[in-house]
Scaffold this motif. Sequence first.
Motif, PDB file in Angstrom:
ATOM      1  N   MET A 111       0.844  -1.187   0.000  1.00 39.68           N
ATOM      2  CA  MET A 111       0.000   0.000   0.000  1.00 39.68           C
ATOM      3  C   MET A 111       0.884   1.242   0.000  1.00 39.68           C
ATOM      4  N   SER A 112       0.388   2.281  -0.647  1.00 40.46           N
ATOM      5  CA  SER A 112       1.171   3.511  -0.732  1.00 40.46           C
ATOM      6  C   SER A 112       0.378   4.672  -0.152  1.00 40.46           C
ATOM      7  N   ALA A 113       1.093   5.625   0.406  1.00 36.92           N
ATOM      8  CA  ALA A 113       0.462   6.808   0.994  1.00 36.92           C
ATOM      9  C   ALA A 113      -0.250   7.601  -0.101  1.00 36.92           C
ATOM     10  N   CYS A 114      -1.394   8.139   0.227  1.00 37.16           N
ATOM     11  CA  CYS A 114      -2.153   8.922  -0.741  1.00 37.16           C
ATOM     12  C   CYS A 114      -1.434  10.242  -0.991  1.00 37.16           C
ATOM     13  N   PRO A 115      -1.303  10.643  -2.251  1.00 32.16           N
ATOM     14  CA  PRO A 115      -0.640  11.917  -2.561  1.00 32.16           C
ATOM     15  C   PRO A 115      -1.314  13.138  -1.939  1.00 32.16           C
ATOM     16  N   CYS A 116      -2.593  13.033  -1.552  1.00 31.79           N
ATOM     17  CA  CYS A 116      -3.284  14.196  -0.984  1.00 31.79           C
ATOM     18  C   CYS A 116      -2.857  14.492   0.444  1.00 31.79           C
ATOM     19  N   GLN A 117      -1.989  13.666   0.977  1.00 27.10           N
ATOM     20  CA  GLN A 117      -1.411  13.851   2.304  1.00 27.10           C
ATOM     21  C   GLN A 117      -2.440  13.802   3.432  1.00 27.10           C
ATOM     22  N   SER A 118      -3.450  12.966   3.269  1.00 33.98           N
ATOM     23  CA  SER A 118      -4.459  12.783   4.320  1.00 33.98           C
ATOM     24  C   SER A 118      -3.940  11.910   5.448  1.00 33.98           C
ATOM     25  N   GLY A 119      -2.860  11.170   5.193  1.00 35.76           N
ATOM     26  CA  GLY A 119      -2.344  10.227   6.169  1.00 35.76           C
ATOM     27  C   GLY A 119      -2.870   8.814   5.931  1.00 35.76           C
ATOM     28  N   LEU A 120      -3.762   8.647   4.951  1.00 33.65           N
ATOM     29  CA  LEU A 120      -4.315   7.336   4.623  1.00 33.65           C
ATOM     30  C   LEU A 120      -3.621   6.771   3.390  1.00 33.65           C
ATOM     31  N   ASP A 121      -3.782   5.475   3.184  1.00 32.28           N
ATOM     32  CA  ASP A 121      -3.302   4.852   1.962  1.00 32.28           C
ATOM     33  C   ASP A 121      -4.202   5.263   0.807  1.00 32.28           C
ATOM     34  N   TYR A 122      -3.633   5.323  -0.396  1.00 32.62           N
ATOM     35  CA  TYR A 122      -4.389   5.699  -1.584  1.00 32.62           C
ATOM     36  C   TYR A 122      -5.642   4.825  -1.733  1.00 32.62           C
ATOM     37  N   GLU A 123      -5.512   3.534  -1.482  1.00 28.09           N
ATOM     38  CA  GLU A 123      -6.628   2.603  -1.659  1.00 28.09           C
ATOM     39  C   GLU A 123      -7.795   2.887  -0.707  1.00 28.09           C
ATOM     40  N   ARG A 124      -7.519   3.559   0.408  1.00 30.46           N
ATOM     41  CA  ARG A 124      -8.570   3.875   1.385  1.00 30.46           C
ATOM     42  C   ARG A 124      -8.962   5.342   1.345  1.00 30.46           C
ATOM     43  N   CYS A 125      -8.285   6.126   0.519  1.00 33.24           N
ATOM     44  CA  CYS A 125      -8.523   7.563   0.500  1.00 33.24           C
ATOM     45  C   CYS A 125      -9.092   7.978  -0.857  1.00 33.24           C
ATOM     46  N   CYS A 126      -8.249   8.406  -1.761  1.00 34.70           N
ATOM     47  CA  CYS A 126      -8.702   8.912  -3.064  1.00 34.70           C
ATOM     48  C   CYS A 126      -8.981   7.818  -4.080  1.00 34.70           C
ATOM     49  N   GLY A 127      -8.406   6.642  -3.899  1.00 35.07           N
ATOM     50  CA  GLY A 127      -8.606   5.544  -4.839  1.00 35.07           C
ATOM     51  C   GLY A 127     -10.070   5.230  -5.107  1.00 35.07           C
ATOM     52  N   PRO A 128     -10.897   5.063  -4.065  1.00 37.16           N
ATOM     53  CA  PRO A 128     -12.318   4.773  -4.315  1.00 37.16           C
ATOM     54  C   PRO A 128     -13.028   5.898  -5.075  1.00 37.16           C
ATOM     55  N   LEU A 129     -12.677   7.149  -4.833  1.00 35.15           N
ATOM     56  CA  LEU A 129     -13.293   8.259  -5.567  1.00 35.15           C
ATOM     57  C   LEU A 129     -12.877   8.212  -7.032  1.00 35.15           C
ATOM     58  N   HIS A 130     -11.609   7.932  -7.282  1.00 31.97           N
ATOM     59  CA  HIS A 130     -11.140   7.824  -8.659  1.00 31.97           C
ATOM     60  C   HIS A 130     -11.813   6.652  -9.377  1.00 31.97           C
ATOM     61  N   ALA A 131     -12.266   5.665  -8.619  1.00 30.63           N
ATOM     62  CA  ALA A 131     -12.950   4.506  -9.206  1.00 30.63           C
ATOM     63  C   ALA A 131     -14.455   4.728  -9.348  1.00 30.63           C
ATOM     64  N   GLY A 132     -14.972   5.900  -8.893  1.00 29.91           N
ATOM     65  CA  GLY A 132     -16.377   6.209  -9.105  1.00 29.91           C
ATOM     66  C   GLY A 132     -17.210   6.477  -7.871  1.00 29.91           C
ATOM     67  N   ALA A 133     -16.670   6.256  -6.670  1.00 32.26           N
ATOM     68  CA  ALA A 133     -17.424   6.533  -5.448  1.00 32.26           C
ATOM     69  C   ALA A 133     -17.633   8.041  -5.295  1.00 32.26           C
ATOM     70  N   ALA A 134     -18.726   8.424  -4.670  1.00 28.23           N
ATOM     71  CA  ALA A 134     -19.012   9.840  -4.431  1.00 28.23           C
ATOM     72  C   ALA A 134     -18.208  10.344  -3.237  1.00 28.23           C
ATOM     73  N   ALA A 135     -17.707  11.564  -3.337  1.00 29.83           N
ATOM     74  CA  ALA A 135     -16.978  12.190  -2.232  1.00 29.83           C
ATOM     75  C   ALA A 135     -17.950  12.539  -1.113  1.00 29.83           C
TER      76      ALA A 135
END
Length: 127
Positions: free
Chosen positions: A1-25
């Motif tokens: 797992m890799s840190a999300c570039p948005c610097q939320s402190g979460l992994d990309y897969e648990r942070c922005c990844g789902p939104l990029h895959a179509g989930a609503a913010a």
Amino acid sequence: MSACPCQSGLDYERCCGPLHAGAAAASAESLMRSRYCAYVRADEPYLLASWHASTRPPALDLHADRDTRWLGLDVKRHDVVDADHARVEFVARYRVGGGRAVRLHEVSRFVREQGRWYYVDGEFPSA
């Protein structure tokens, strides 16, 4: 797992990844963070899809800016105006080629329609 570039402190897969895959913010701030992450990843389709139709450009060409390296994001504040309108102030830093780092300071406006947040536009506060 890799840190999300948005610097939320979460992994990309648990942070922005789902939104990029179509989930609503869940909020305007999470949409703004996911848009920053999309710039880092040069995800043009996501950026266009998350941009409100009233202000969305017809196309982007992020691959033309291959020398751009995103350095970080600092969310200054998230103001909820009402249930369907919000503002997010942030500073994003980037470098083009070997040049100096640039600070992009913006207060962005967001609107929620049919349960989804969209970026509308932004203003650049004076220094």
